[in-house]
Design an enzyme around this catalytic site. Structure first.
Site, PDB file in Angstrom:
ATOM      1  N   CYS A  17      -0.830 -25.666  18.789  1.00  0.00           N
ATOM      2  CA  CYS A  17      -1.330 -27.043  18.785  1.00  0.00           C
ATOM      3  C   CYS A  17      -0.217 -28.086  18.679  1.00  0.00           C
ATOM      4  O   CYS A  17      -0.462 -29.267  18.893  1.00  0.00           O
ATOM      5  CB  CYS A  17      -2.335 -27.232  17.665  1.00  0.00           C
ATOM      6  N   HIS A  73      -2.925 -34.662  16.003  1.00  0.00           N
ATOM      7  CA  HIS A  73      -3.616 -33.511  16.593  1.00  0.00           C
ATOM      8  C   HIS A  73      -5.003 -33.421  15.964  1.00  0.00           C
ATOM      9  O   HIS A  73      -5.157 -33.497  14.745  1.00  0.00           O
ATOM     10  CB  HIS A  73      -2.824 -32.231  16.342  1.00  0.00           C
ATOM     11  N   ASN A 106     -11.365 -29.294  18.581  1.00  0.00           N
ATOM     12  CA  ASN A 106      -9.919 -29.061  18.585  1.00  0.00           C
ATOM     13  C   ASN A 106      -9.544 -28.420  19.916  1.00  0.00           C
ATOM     14  O   ASN A 106      -9.895 -27.272  20.172  1.00  0.00           O
ATOM     15  CB  ASN A 106      -9.568 -28.143  17.402  1.00  0.00           C
TER      16      ASN A 106
HETATM   17  C1  LIG Z   1     -12.166 -23.993   8.657  1.00  0.00           C
HETATM   18  C2  LIG Z   1     -12.507 -25.118   7.691  1.00  0.00           C
HETATM   19  C3  LIG Z   1     -13.295 -26.188   8.428  1.00  0.00           C
HETATM   20  C4  LIG Z   1     -13.375 -24.568   6.567  1.00  0.00           C
HETATM   21  O1  LIG Z   1     -13.743 -25.626   5.713  1.00  0.00           O
HETATM   22  P1  LIG Z   1     -13.753 -25.412   4.146  1.00  0.00           P
HETATM   23  O2  LIG Z   1     -14.342 -26.610   3.543  1.00  0.00           O
HETATM   24  O3  LIG Z   1     -12.370 -25.035   3.751  1.00  0.00           O
HETATM   25  O4  LIG Z   1     -14.744 -24.220   3.993  1.00  0.00           O
HETATM   26  P2  LIG Z   1     -14.490 -22.913   3.159  1.00  0.00           P
HETATM   27  O5  LIG Z   1     -13.348 -22.151   3.705  1.00  0.00           O
HETATM   28  O6  LIG Z   1     -14.453 -23.329   1.740  1.00  0.00           O
HETATM   29  O7  LIG Z   1     -15.801 -22.094   3.473  1.00  0.00           O
HETATM   30  C5  LIG Z   1     -17.011 -22.412   2.822  1.00  0.00           C
HETATM   31  C6  LIG Z   1     -18.098 -21.472   3.280  1.00  0.00           C
HETATM   32  O8  LIG Z   1     -18.561 -21.887   4.576  1.00  0.00           O
HETATM   33  C7  LIG Z   1     -18.747 -20.741   5.385  1.00  0.00           C
HETATM   34  N1  LIG Z   1     -18.570 -21.090   6.783  1.00  0.00           N
HETATM   35  C8  LIG Z   1     -17.479 -20.988   7.549  1.00  0.00           C
HETATM   36  N2  LIG Z   1     -17.728 -21.421   8.785  1.00  0.00           N
HETATM   37  C9  LIG Z   1     -19.011 -21.816   8.805  1.00  0.00           C
HETATM   38  C10 LIG Z   1     -19.857 -22.351   9.792  1.00  0.00           C
HETATM   39  N3  LIG Z   1     -19.408 -22.593  11.049  1.00  0.00           N
HETATM   40  N4  LIG Z   1     -21.106 -22.677   9.479  1.00  0.00           N
HETATM   41  C11 LIG Z   1     -21.587 -22.453   8.227  1.00  0.00           C
HETATM   42  N5  LIG Z   1     -20.831 -21.928   7.241  1.00  0.00           N
HETATM   43  C12 LIG Z   1     -19.566 -21.622   7.529  1.00  0.00           C
HETATM   44  C13 LIG Z   1     -17.715 -19.766   4.900  1.00  0.00           C
HETATM   45  O9  LIG Z   1     -18.102 -18.455   5.234  1.00  0.00           O
HETATM   46  C14 LIG Z   1     -17.722 -20.008   3.393  1.00  0.00           C
HETATM   47  O10 LIG Z   1     -18.771 -19.278   2.864  1.00  0.00           O
HETATM   48  P3  LIG Z   1     -18.567 -18.435   1.500  1.00  0.00           P
HETATM   49  O11 LIG Z   1     -18.131 -19.467   0.488  1.00  0.00           O
HETATM   50  O12 LIG Z   1     -19.925 -17.887   1.285  1.00  0.00           O
HETATM   51  O13 LIG Z   1     -17.521 -17.452   1.835  1.00  0.00           O
HETATM   52  C15 LIG Z   1     -11.236 -25.748   7.087  1.00  0.00           C
HETATM   53  O14 LIG Z   1     -10.647 -24.829   6.201  1.00  0.00           O
HETATM   54  C16 LIG Z   1     -10.229 -26.137   8.127  1.00  0.00           C
HETATM   55  O15 LIG Z   1     -10.469 -27.005   8.926  1.00  0.00           O
HETATM   56  N6  LIG Z   1      -9.032 -25.524   8.120  1.00  0.00           N
HETATM   57  C17 LIG Z   1      -8.013 -25.819   9.062  1.00  0.00           C
HETATM   58  C18 LIG Z   1      -8.337 -25.183  10.367  1.00  0.00           C
HETATM   59  C19 LIG Z   1      -7.501 -25.712  11.499  1.00  0.00           C
HETATM   60  O16 LIG Z   1      -7.138 -26.844  11.509  1.00  0.00           O
HETATM   61  N7  LIG Z   1      -7.234 -24.843  12.454  1.00  0.00           N
HETATM   62  C20 LIG Z   1      -6.559 -25.192  13.647  1.00  0.00           C
HETATM   63  C21 LIG Z   1      -5.131 -25.440  13.418  1.00  0.00           C
HETATM   64  S1  LIG Z   1      -4.380 -26.089  14.838  1.00  0.00           S
END
Ligand SMILES: CC(C)(COP(=O)(O)OP(=O)(O)OC[C@H]1O[C@@H](n2cnc3c(N)ncnc32)[C@H](O)[C@@H]1OP(=O)(O)O)[C@@H](O)C(=O)NCCC(=O)NCCS
Length: 310
Positions: A112, A235, A265
């Site tokens: 990215c 980004h 994204n």
């Molecule tokens: C992925 C992301 C959105 C998750 O958000 P978060 O607030 O950290 O969520 P958590 O990791 O605390 O997960 C919370 C729960 O939601 C669940 N969950 C994950 N994806 C889900 C979805 N699409 N729908 C519903 N629930 C979901 C998880 O399984 C977790 O459940 P659990 O607590 O029972 O295990 C966030 O961590 C993020 O954006 N990270 C960076 C990713 C990124 O930028 N990637 C690209 C880089 S270029």
């Protein structure tokens, strides 16, 4: 000689995949996706539209907008982690389709952050006078490397392409400063095996820290301060991540691009897609100071401070 952006273009597939569509495909909800990521919908390329096809359509527009012809291009850089195939590069495929006969061509793999890596690479050739016009494309068909059973990743990404032509610009304009970085020790947090695998929390922490720091670093390198910034194009990974960068720069909400709502994204394509979106909306004007900042798998990151205009 200063290197700047002299032409822009983008292509987005027509097919819209909304959060409500995803609700029918996996155990997720519009509410979860919107509140955790800011994404409402994303575009998905059709089976017969590959990465090079999208890149080509964006590149055509950028070349036309620059008012040059494909034969004028000296170098083609394509930032992508979803090339049509390992080789020939997407850049070589574009060289043929555009008829850019004299251009050298290569792909850049920095996930990215790839588009920032591409712009900074182009800057070096232009500023030394080695090359005049360089096409930099950010394009991804991420839908083909997503596991559509994995709600942790599938809801985040989308397909699309953005392109810029870079060339010499007048004094005081163009890229004023840059920062590129990598931390291979974090590669395990975001990678492709067969599909995209991600440790969301680790990437989130890294992104919030690095985006803010890189913004401040490029400002300092350019001898500027937060108050000088007119617009931020981060980004588009997650609305909460880009909000942290905006707050670090103390910018009002309307001074930052948030195309993530409509496109998700799109990895290397997200910054050039956002450039076109904001330019067309009249948010970017001549002599504005724009900060562009990206991060991604690798881990990689990069930022530029750019004074808009030719
Ligand atoms: C992925 C992301 C959105 C998750 O958000 P978060 O607030 O950290 O969520 P958590 O990791 O605390 O997960 C919370 C729960 O939601 C669940 N969950 C994950 N994806 C889900 C979805 N699409 N729908 C519903 N629930 C979901 C998880 O399984 C977790 O459940 P659990 O607590 O029972 O295990 C966030 O961590 C993020 O954006 N990270 C960076 C990713 C990124 O930028 N990637 C690209 C880089 S270029």
């Amino acid at each position: 000689m200063n290197a700047g952006i002299i032409g822009i273009g983008r292509y987005l597939p027509e097919k819209v995949l909304t959060n409500f569509d995803l609700e029918k495909m996996m155990d997720t909800s519009d509410e979860w996706i919107r509140t955790r990521t800011g994404i409402e919908e994303r575009r998905i390329a059709s089976d017969d539209m590959n990465t090079s096809d999208m890149g080509y359509l964006a590149a055509l527009k950028a070349i036309e907008h620059a008012g040059i012809s494909a034969q004028d291009i000296d170098l083609i850089l394509v930032a992508t982690v979803t090339p049509d195939r390992p080789f020939p590069s997407v850049a070589c495929m574009l060289q043929e389709r555009l008829g850019a006969a004299k251009a050298a061509a290569l792909d850049i793999s920095a996930a990215c952050a790839g588009f920032i890596y591409g712009m900074v690479t182009a800057k070096q050739f232009i500023e030394t006078g080695a090359y005049k016009y360089i096409l930099v494309v950010g394009v991804e068909k991420l839908s083909k490397i997503l596991n559509w059973q994995d709600r942790n990743t599938a809801v985040l990404f989308g397909d699309g392409a953005g392109a810029v032509v870079m060339g010499p610009v007048s004094e005081g304009r163009g890229i004023l400063s840059f920062e590129l970085g990598a931390d291979g020790t974090g590669g395990k947090h975001l990678y492709q095996d067969e599909y995209v695998i991600m440790n969301g929390r680790e990437v989130f922490k890294f992104a919030v820290r690095q985006m803010g720091e890189s913004c401040i670093n490029v400002l300092e390198k350019a001898g500027l301060t937060k108050k000088d910034v007119d617009f931020l194009i981060p980004h588009q990974a997650n609305i909460r991540i880009v909000e942290a960068a905006r707050q670090r720069l103390e910018l009002p909400e309307d001074k930052m691009s948030t195309t993530i709502r409509k496109y998700g994204n799109t990895s290397a394509a997200s910054i050039p897609i956002s450039i076109v979106e904001e330019y067309e909306a009249g948010k970017i004007k001549d002599d504005d100071l724009i900060i562009m900042v990206g991060f991604g798998g690798g881990l990689t990151w990069g930022a530029v401070a750019l004074r808009w205009g030719r």
